[in-house]
Motif scaffolding. Structure first.
Motif, PDB file in Angstrom:
ATOM      1  N   LEU A   1     -44.164 -24.802 -26.651  1.00  0.00           N
ATOM      2  CA  LEU A   1     -44.904 -23.955 -27.573  1.00  0.00           C
ATOM      3  C   LEU A   1     -46.342 -24.461 -27.672  1.00  0.00           C
ATOM      4  CD1 LEU A   1     -42.328 -23.568 -30.505  1.00  0.00           C
ATOM      5  CD2 LEU A   1     -42.731 -21.991 -28.613  1.00  0.00           C
ATOM      6  N   GLU A   2     -47.173 -23.690 -28.310  1.00  0.00           N
ATOM      7  CA  GLU A   2     -48.537 -24.103 -28.594  1.00  0.00           C
ATOM      8  C   GLU A   2     -48.863 -23.768 -30.043  1.00  0.00           C
ATOM      9  OE1 GLU A   2     -50.931 -22.101 -25.754  1.00  0.00           O
ATOM     10  OE2 GLU A   2     -50.893 -20.182 -26.810  1.00  0.00           O
ATOM     11  N   LEU A   3     -49.605 -24.675 -30.643  1.00  0.00           N
ATOM     12  CA  LEU A   3     -50.011 -24.523 -32.043  1.00  0.00           C
ATOM     13  C   LEU A   3     -51.479 -24.139 -32.073  1.00  0.00           C
ATOM     14  CD1 LEU A   3     -49.488 -24.822 -35.088  1.00  0.00           C
ATOM     15  CD2 LEU A   3     -50.005 -27.251 -34.855  1.00  0.00           C
ATOM     16  N   GLN A   4     -51.746 -22.945 -32.613  1.00  0.00           N
ATOM     17  CA  GLN A   4     -53.114 -22.447 -32.735  1.00  0.00           C
ATOM     18  C   GLN A   4     -53.621 -22.785 -34.133  1.00  0.00           C
ATOM     19  OE1 GLN A   4     -54.955 -21.110 -30.412  1.00  0.00           O
ATOM     20  NE2 GLN A   4     -53.471 -20.670 -28.803  1.00  0.00           N
ATOM     21  N   VAL A   5     -54.565 -23.727 -34.213  1.00  0.00           N
ATOM     22  CA  VAL A   5     -55.114 -24.146 -35.501  1.00  0.00           C
ATOM     23  C   VAL A   5     -56.591 -23.781 -35.564  1.00  0.00           C
ATOM     24  CG1 VAL A   5     -53.465 -26.015 -35.778  1.00  0.00           C
ATOM     25  CG2 VAL A   5     -55.638 -26.458 -34.640  1.00  0.00           C
ATOM     26  N   SER A   6     -57.105 -23.674 -36.788  1.00  0.00           N
ATOM     27  CA  SER A   6     -58.510 -23.358 -37.031  1.00  0.00           C
ATOM     28  C   SER A   6     -59.191 -24.608 -37.569  1.00  0.00           C
ATOM     29  CB  SER A   6     -58.641 -22.201 -38.030  1.00  0.00           C
ATOM     30  OG  SER A   6     -58.035 -21.030 -37.514  1.00  0.00           O
ATOM     31  N   VAL A   7     -60.092 -25.179 -36.777  1.00  0.00           N
ATOM     32  CA  VAL A   7     -60.799 -26.409 -37.133  1.00  0.00           C
ATOM     33  C   VAL A   7     -62.155 -26.042 -37.740  1.00  0.00           C
ATOM     34  CG1 VAL A   7     -61.739 -28.585 -36.281  1.00  0.00           C
ATOM     35  CG2 VAL A   7     -59.624 -27.664 -35.307  1.00  0.00           C
ATOM     36  N   ASP A   8     -62.468 -26.654 -38.868  1.00  0.00           N
ATOM     37  CA  ASP A   8     -63.736 -26.383 -39.541  1.00  0.00           C
ATOM     38  C   ASP A   8     -64.911 -26.825 -38.678  1.00  0.00           C
ATOM     39  OD1 ASP A   8     -65.962 -27.348 -41.715  1.00  0.00           O
ATOM     40  OD2 ASP A   8     -64.821 -25.619 -42.412  1.00  0.00           O
ATOM     41  N   GLU A   9     -66.035 -26.145 -38.856  1.00  0.00           N
ATOM     42  CA  GLU A   9     -67.222 -26.453 -38.056  1.00  0.00           C
ATOM     43  C   GLU A   9     -67.730 -27.866 -38.311  1.00  0.00           C
ATOM     44  OE1 GLU A   9     -70.708 -24.279 -39.086  1.00  0.00           O
ATOM     45  OE2 GLU A   9     -70.059 -23.923 -41.146  1.00  0.00           O
ATOM     46  N   ALA A  10     -67.431 -28.444 -39.475  1.00  0.00           N
ATOM     47  CA  ALA A  10     -67.880 -29.809 -39.757  1.00  0.00           C
ATOM     48  C   ALA A  10     -67.101 -30.847 -38.961  1.00  0.00           C
ATOM     49  CB  ALA A  10     -67.752 -30.098 -41.258  1.00  0.00           C
ATOM     50  N   ASP A  11     -65.903 -30.501 -38.482  1.00  0.00           N
ATOM     51  CA  ASP A  11     -65.053 -31.446 -37.768  1.00  0.00           C
ATOM     52  C   ASP A  11     -64.945 -31.160 -36.286  1.00  0.00           C
ATOM     53  OD1 ASP A  11     -64.463 -32.653 -40.226  1.00  0.00           O
ATOM     54  OD2 ASP A  11     -62.819 -31.258 -40.601  1.00  0.00           O
ATOM     55  N   ILE A  12     -65.410 -29.998 -35.833  1.00  0.00           N
ATOM     56  CA  ILE A  12     -65.184 -29.620 -34.442  1.00  0.00           C
ATOM     57  C   ILE A  12     -65.950 -30.522 -33.484  1.00  0.00           C
ATOM     58  CG2 ILE A  12     -67.094 -27.991 -34.279  1.00  0.00           C
ATOM     59  CD1 ILE A  12     -63.508 -27.570 -32.894  1.00  0.00           C
ATOM     60  N   GLY A  13     -66.993 -31.215 -33.960  1.00  0.00           N
ATOM     61  CA  GLY A  13     -67.787 -32.062 -33.073  1.00  0.00           C
ATOM     62  C   GLY A  13     -67.045 -33.264 -32.546  1.00  0.00           C
ATOM     63  N   VAL A  14     -65.950 -33.695 -33.206  1.00  0.00           N
ATOM     64  CA  VAL A  14     -65.218 -34.882 -32.764  1.00  0.00           C
ATOM     65  C   VAL A  14     -63.886 -34.520 -32.120  1.00  0.00           C
ATOM     66  CG1 VAL A  14     -66.290 -36.377 -34.477  1.00  0.00           C
ATOM     67  CG2 VAL A  14     -64.202 -35.141 -35.077  1.00  0.00           C
TER      68      VAL A  14
END
Length: 457
Positions: free
Chosen positions: A276-289
């Protein structure tokens, strides 16, 4: 008779001081007079005053101890820090296929149900085919008719070709006679007539050949129509395009299917539920890491005591804006060998973005600490403290903050007084933060809290 006068009392005669010296009094055994410092009441009074002074001193010291602040410290130690990025999302199969119908009609049979395992090419749904079979028969008849037209056109071509040969031969004979007779016979009119007949038969031949091509094109058109009808007939049996499991069934026998501009979804298949795959939404403040390949873990509501492992497989560049909140879709690949997870479950994922081993770290409360005014000037209390002069108090040393980002102020306890240090901060796991700097030494007493004396923690 005169009454007798009352008798007046005679006052006692004061003792006459003994003019004899103390040595004579001592020889004669007379009592000696005591000195003032030999008074018993004097020493009792002095002792009482000393006791009162000592009690005041103890009371004043206790008041000062109560007024002095108490600092709660923790030693600056090394440890491991992990920066986790938390995001929410839903579980989905690696490949989900919505199966619909390109044809309109009535469902005759449904051969699968929810959770059934299917193979590629297996018939899942069948539509009623009577109308489609009639169209196929009509198409076959049209092909036969077109082929007959081709045969007829070809026969006409052969007949016309014979006429062309005959008129050509006649024209050649007349031309030979004219050559032998020196142009006397036949007449020019006869030659023109023969020549016109030959050209006319050639034109007819060309027309017959065009009729043959047209008939052949009609055959191809009829065959194309027949192929289309046969394709529709084959699509009446809806087959599985992949190997998988039936997730959704929204059709029953007898339902009418109306296919217009968009195909109607009858079934939904998942390719392999063990992956399976988990589709999550990462906030723009954390996507850089967040990067592909980073380990991750998540929990689901159905099994709150278990953490499932996974890894980041894809980080989307496209953003999604919802209520002025910008997020980026991130895919986490999940192993579901025991089939304990199901598509559609809501999960809370934690992605290990950065990990530090053996770094100096302090509690986050230490970075937020700021000493109060009571630290710089301890409150005086008691009568003795108000009477005795105090030594001047030295305020705590405060470091001037550098305007560069990543620099914070940390307070440490040195000689009982708080001292500020400027440190550089690194990652934080929510409880501890990585620190570094020239004056930072492992084992330093870092102040995390300030309390009053006697305050219960």
């Amino acid at each position: 008779m005169t009454p007798p006068e009352p008798t007046r009392p005679v006052p006692p005669t004061p003792p006459t001081p003994n003019p004899a010296p103390a040595a004579q009094q001592l020889l004669l055994g007379l009592p000696q007079a005591r000195r003032w410092w030999q008074s018993r009441w004097l020493w009792l009074g002095l002792l009482l005053l000393a006791l009162v002074a000592l009690a005041l001193w103890f009371w004043s010291a206790a008041q000062q101890r109560q007024a002095a602040p108490v600092f709660v410290t923790e030693p600056l130690a090394r440890g491991n820090l992990v920066l986790n990025v938390t995001a929410n999302g839903t579980l989905q199969p690696l490949r989900a296929v919505n199966i619909g119908s390109e044809l309109s009609g009535t469902v005759r049979a449904v051969h699968v149900d929810i959770n059934d395992t299917v193979r590629r090419g297996q018939v899942l749904v069948e539509l009623d085919t009577e109308r489609l079979q009639d169209q196929v028969r009509h198409g076959r008849a049209a092909v036969l008719a077109a082929q007959a037209q081709v045969a007829q056109a070809k026969a006409s071509v052969r007949e016309t070709e014979a006429s062309v040969r005959e008129t050509q031969a006649q024209l050649q004979r007349l031309q030979e006679v004219a050559r032998l007779s020196g142009g006397k016979v036949p007449s020019a009119a006869e030659l023109d007539t023969a020549r016109a007949a030959f050209e006319r038969t050639q034109a007819v031949l060309e027309r017959m050949r065009a009729n043959v091509n047209s008939a052949q094109a009609a055959v191809e058109q009829a065959q194309a129509n027949l192929s289309s009808h046969e394709t529709n007939l084959s699509k009446a049996a809806i087959r599985a395009p992949i190997d998988g499991v039936v997730l959704v069934r929204s059709v029953d026998p007898g339902n009418a299917v109306a296919a217009s501009l968009q195909a109607v979804t009858l079934l939904q298949l998942a390719q392999d539920l063990r992956q399976l795959e988990l589709q999550v939404s990462v906030d723009e403040a954390d996507i850089g890491v967040v990067r592909a390949g980073q380990p991750a873990s998540f929990t689901v509501s159905s099994q709150p005591g278990r953490r499932f492992a996974g890894s980041v497989s894809r980080v989307a560049f496209g953003a999604t804006r919802t209520d002025n909140v910008v997020t980026y879709s991130t895919t986490i690949r999940v192993d579901n060998a025991d089939l304990s997870l199901r598509p559609g479950m809501t999960a809370t994922a934690s992605i290990v973005a950065v990990e530090r081993q053996g770094v100096l770290r302090v509690p986050n409360a230490a970075l937020r600490f700021m000493p109060t005014a009571a630290t710089t000037a301890p409150a005086g209390g008691g009568v003795l403290a108000s009477l005795l002069p105090r030594l001047p108090q030295q305020p705590p040393r405060v470091a001037r903050m550098d305007p560069r980002p990543g620099l914070r102020q940390l307070w440490v306890l040195q000689d009982g007084q708080p001292v500020a240090l400027q440190v550089s901060t690194g990652i934080s796991d929510g409880r501890h933060t990585e620190v570094s700097g020239e004056d930072v030494v492992e084992g330093m007493a870092v102040i995390v809290e300030q309390r009053r004396a006697g305050q219960v923690p």
